[in-house]
Write a protein that holds these residues in place. Structure first.
Motif, short mmCIF file in Angstrom:
data_model
loop_
_atom_site.label_atom_id
_atom_site.label_comp_id
_atom_site.label_asym_id
_atom_site.label_seq_id
_atom_site.Cartn_x
_atom_site.Cartn_y
_atom_site.Cartn_z
N TYR A 1 0.84 -1.20 0.00
CA TYR A 1 0.00 0.00 0.00
C TYR A 1 0.88 1.26 0.00
O TYR A 1 0.65 2.20 -0.75
CB TYR A 1 -0.92 -0.04 1.22
CG TYR A 1 -1.69 1.26 1.41
CD1 TYR A 1 -2.68 1.64 0.52
CD2 TYR A 1 -1.39 2.10 2.49
CE1 TYR A 1 -3.38 2.82 0.69
CE2 TYR A 1 -2.09 3.29 2.66
CZ TYR A 1 -3.09 3.65 1.77
OH TYR A 1 -3.77 4.82 1.94
N PHE A 2 1.92 1.23 0.88
CA PHE A 2 2.81 2.39 0.93
C PHE A 2 3.53 2.60 -0.41
O PHE A 2 3.70 3.74 -0.89
CB PHE A 2 3.84 2.21 2.05
CG PHE A 2 3.30 2.53 3.42
CD1 PHE A 2 1.95 2.73 3.64
CD2 PHE A 2 4.16 2.63 4.52
CE1 PHE A 2 1.46 3.02 4.91
CE2 PHE A 2 3.67 2.93 5.79
CZ PHE A 2 2.31 3.13 5.99
N ASP A 3 3.95 1.48 -1.02
CA ASP A 3 4.63 1.61 -2.32
C ASP A 3 3.70 2.20 -3.37
O ASP A 3 4.12 3.03 -4.21
CB ASP A 3 5.12 0.24 -2.78
CG ASP A 3 6.31 -0.26 -1.97
OD1 ASP A 3 6.94 0.59 -1.29
OD2 ASP A 3 6.60 -1.47 -2.01
N ASN A 4 2.43 1.79 -3.35
CA ASN A 4 1.47 2.33 -4.31
C ASN A 4 1.29 3.84 -4.11
O ASN A 4 1.18 4.61 -5.07
CB ASN A 4 0.13 1.62 -4.17
CG ASN A 4 0.19 0.20 -4.67
OD1 ASN A 4 1.03 -0.14 -5.52
ND2 ASN A 4 -0.70 -0.68 -4.15
N VAL A 5 1.22 4.26 -2.83
CA VAL A 5 1.04 5.70 -2.53
C VAL A 5 2.24 6.50 -3.02
O VAL A 5 2.10 7.55 -3.67
CB VAL A 5 0.83 5.89 -1.02
CG1 VAL A 5 0.88 7.39 -0.68
CG2 VAL A 5 -0.50 5.30 -0.58
N THR A 6 3.46 6.03 -2.70
CA THR A 6 4.66 6.79 -3.12
C THR A 6 4.77 6.85 -4.64
O THR A 6 5.15 7.89 -5.21
CB THR A 6 5.93 6.17 -2.52
OG1 THR A 6 5.99 4.78 -2.86
CG2 THR A 6 5.94 6.31 -1.01
N GLN A 7 4.46 5.72 -5.31
CA GLN A 7 4.54 5.72 -6.77
C GLN A 7 3.52 6.68 -7.38
O GLN A 7 3.80 7.40 -8.34
CB GLN A 7 4.32 4.29 -7.29
CG GLN A 7 5.45 3.32 -7.00
CD GLN A 7 6.74 3.72 -7.68
OE1 GLN A 7 6.73 4.31 -8.77
NE2 GLN A 7 7.87 3.41 -7.03
N GLN A 8 2.31 6.67 -6.84
CA GLN A 8 1.24 7.53 -7.37
C GLN A 8 1.60 9.01 -7.22
O GLN A 8 1.51 9.78 -8.18
CB GLN A 8 -0.06 7.21 -6.63
CG GLN A 8 -1.23 8.11 -7.06
CD GLN A 8 -2.48 7.86 -6.22
OE1 GLN A 8 -2.54 6.89 -5.43
NE2 GLN A 8 -3.46 8.69 -6.40
N TYR A 9 2.01 9.40 -6.02
CA TYR A 9 2.33 10.81 -5.80
C TYR A 9 3.63 11.20 -6.49
O TYR A 9 3.80 12.36 -6.91
CB TYR A 9 2.43 11.09 -4.30
CG TYR A 9 1.09 11.38 -3.67
CD1 TYR A 9 0.57 12.67 -3.66
CD2 TYR A 9 0.34 10.35 -3.08
CE1 TYR A 9 -0.67 12.94 -3.08
CE2 TYR A 9 -0.89 10.61 -2.51
CZ TYR A 9 -1.40 11.91 -2.51
OH TYR A 9 -2.62 12.17 -1.95
N SER A 10 4.57 10.27 -6.59
CA SER A 10 5.84 10.58 -7.26
C SER A 10 5.60 10.99 -8.70
O SER A 10 6.22 11.91 -9.22
CB SER A 10 6.75 9.35 -7.20
OG SER A 10 7.92 9.58 -7.94
N LYS A 11 4.67 10.24 -9.36
CA LYS A 11 4.36 10.58 -10.75
C LYS A 11 3.61 11.91 -10.87
O LYS A 11 3.83 12.69 -11.79
CB LYS A 11 3.54 9.46 -11.38
CG LYS A 11 4.32 8.15 -11.56
CD LYS A 11 3.42 7.07 -12.14
CE LYS A 11 4.21 5.75 -12.30
NZ LYS A 11 3.35 4.65 -12.81
#
Length: 478
Positions: free
Chosen positions: A81-91
């Motif tokens: 879940y944390f990885d999904n959040v960081t990837q989403q906001y990073s983009k």
């Protein structure tokens, strides 16, 4: 001398133009330095602050999504879940994002580089103390970067934080664009200002250039030329004043030449007579006493004539002394005029001219008797000189308010209206041929006017051709 002054004036103007140009160039350079240093830095600071606030807002948004899960973190449950959040906001914000726990261990890294590792960063350490901390760095490989860390709290307890690394090369690129724009604007303005200064200075220099040929002629003694300036500005006023000066200088030069000729003639005539008379006596062996007396009397008259010319010249110099002090004494004006009439009566008798004296008032006045007598003698003498044989000269004295008035009226040849305004000018003679024949130098009336002016009085004249002339001398009764 005038040429040197003209060249000096031109050089000063050109020097002034270049000084003005260099001053404006210096101001342009100072303006350029200020604009390229202050404005871009101000814009950069504003953009950095704006970027920092946006990144901080993004950190807080992420923190709101994960605060509960971070507080109750379980790697098996929440790592993905944390990885999904960081990837989403990073983009979405084009930045590197890391989530770390309260021990500084990286739980998620959008670059998958430091996951489940501890990294020692000032920003992360400060955020674990509950502070929002940011900084910017420069790296050779990637350029300018902003780091920001925001603590994540749950029930007022810091459970970790959000770290964002964002490239700010675009902001520094904007800074360079701003500098280039400012440089272009300042360069264009500088060129326009320089062109404007050159055009304006040439505009001013053009009418000034018209003065140099005339100044050059003045230096060579060629007076009377005028400067033609067609503008309606200060140069037109200057040209008018210069033209008036040139015309006046021409008049003065003509009067000077005329005066030198007149004085030369006046001095030469009696000197020639004296030499001729004295040589006649010396060359004769036996001369009768009556002949000696007659010749000596003629020589004496010629000496008197020379003395009169020299006296008038010395009086003119005396009048020009700025510190001239008048010897004021109480005087009976009527008695002074009687003495003048008595002195000039033999001259009037030679031409059968009647000298009439009318005493309307008896006036006592404080004056410099010697100088006032000289002024009145000049005018009465002229009246007798220019009155035809058998004519008359009327002298009247009377009081008018606080002034003593002396009127001298003749039945002479008169003065034309064209000449009337110049008769008090030095060396001026209305009828030059007649004046020369009668021994005039053109100084008498000028001397009289100056004497009256020194007494704070006035002198005026009225005249008509072939009818006569009347002078009015007004003196304050002190």
């Amino acid at each position: 001398m005038a040429t040197i002054l003209g060249i000096e004036f031109k050089n000063r103007f050109v020097s002034f133009r270049w000084k003005m140009l260099s001053t404006y160039l210096l101001l342009i350079v100072i303006l350029f330095i200020l604009l390229t240093s202050l404005i871009p830095q101000y814009v950069l600071s504003w953009q950095l602050e704006f970027r920092k606030k946006n990144l901080e807002m993004s950190c807080r948004e992420i923190g709101q999504e994960i605060d509960y899960y971070l507080h109750n973190y379980d790697a098996a449950l929440y790592s993905t879940y944390f990885d999904n959040v960081t990837q989403q906001y990073s983009k979405s914000i084009d930045s590197r994002i890391m989530i770390y726990d309260k021990f500084g261990r990286i739980l998620s890294d959008s670059n998958n580089q430091f996951k489940f590792r501890n990294i020692n960063l000032e920003e992360i350490n400060s955020s674990l103390d509950g502070n929002v901390y940011w900084n910017e760095y420069y790296f050779n490989d990637i350029g300018n970067v902003m780091y920001i860390s925001v603590p994540v709290k749950y029930e007022n307890e810091v459970n970790g934080g959000i770290f964002i690394s964002n490239s700010i090369n675009d902001l520094y690129g904007n800074l360079e664009d701003i500098n280039n724009t400012i440089r272009m604007i300042v360069l264009i303005e500088g060129i326009l200002i320089i062109i404007g200064i050159i055009l304006i200075s040439n505009h001013f220099l053009r009418p000034i250039n018209k003065f140099y040929p005339v100044i050059s002629k003045l230096s060579n003694g060629e007076f009377g030329d005028k400067v033609d300036v067609k503008s309606n500005d200060e140069f037109k006023v200057l040209a008018n004043s210069f033209n008036s000066m040139s015309v006046k200088l021409n008049e003065v030069e003509l009067q000077r030449k005329e005066f030198v000729g007149n004085v030369s003639h006046e001095l030469k005539t009696p000197l020639s007579s004296i030499k001729l008379l004295s040589e006649s006596l010396l060359l004769q062996d036996e001369v009768e006493e009556d002949v000696y007396r007659e010749f000596l009397m003629d020589i004496n008259n010629e000496v008197d004539r020379l003395n009169r010319i020299v006296t008038e010249l010395l009086a003119l110099v005396d009048m020009d002394k700025k510190q001239l002090v008048l010897d004021y004494q109480p005087a009976y004006l009527n008695y002074l005029i009687e003495k003048i009439i008595e002195q000039l009566k033999p001259l009037a008798d030679q031409k059968h001219i009647r000298l009439n004296f009318f005493e309307d008032d008896s006036i006592q006045i404080n004056i410099d008797k010697g100088k006032i007598k000289q002024a009145l003698i000049n005018i009465v003498h002229n009246a007798i000189k220019y009155t035809r044989d058998g004519g008359k000269v009327d002298i009247r004295v009377y009081r008018e308010k606080d002034f003593a008035i002396v009127s001298i009226k003749d039945t002479g040849v008169g003065i034309s209206e064209d000449n009337l305004q110049y008769i008090f000018d030095r060396f001026y003679r209305a009828d030059k041929a007649r004046s020369r024949n009668t021994g005039g130098t053109g100084l008498g009336l000028s001397i009289s006017k100056q004497i009256v002016n020194l007494h704070h009085g006035t002198i005026s004249v009225r005249s008509k051709l072939d009818e006569g002339t009347e002078f009015y001398i007004s003196l304050p009764i002190v």
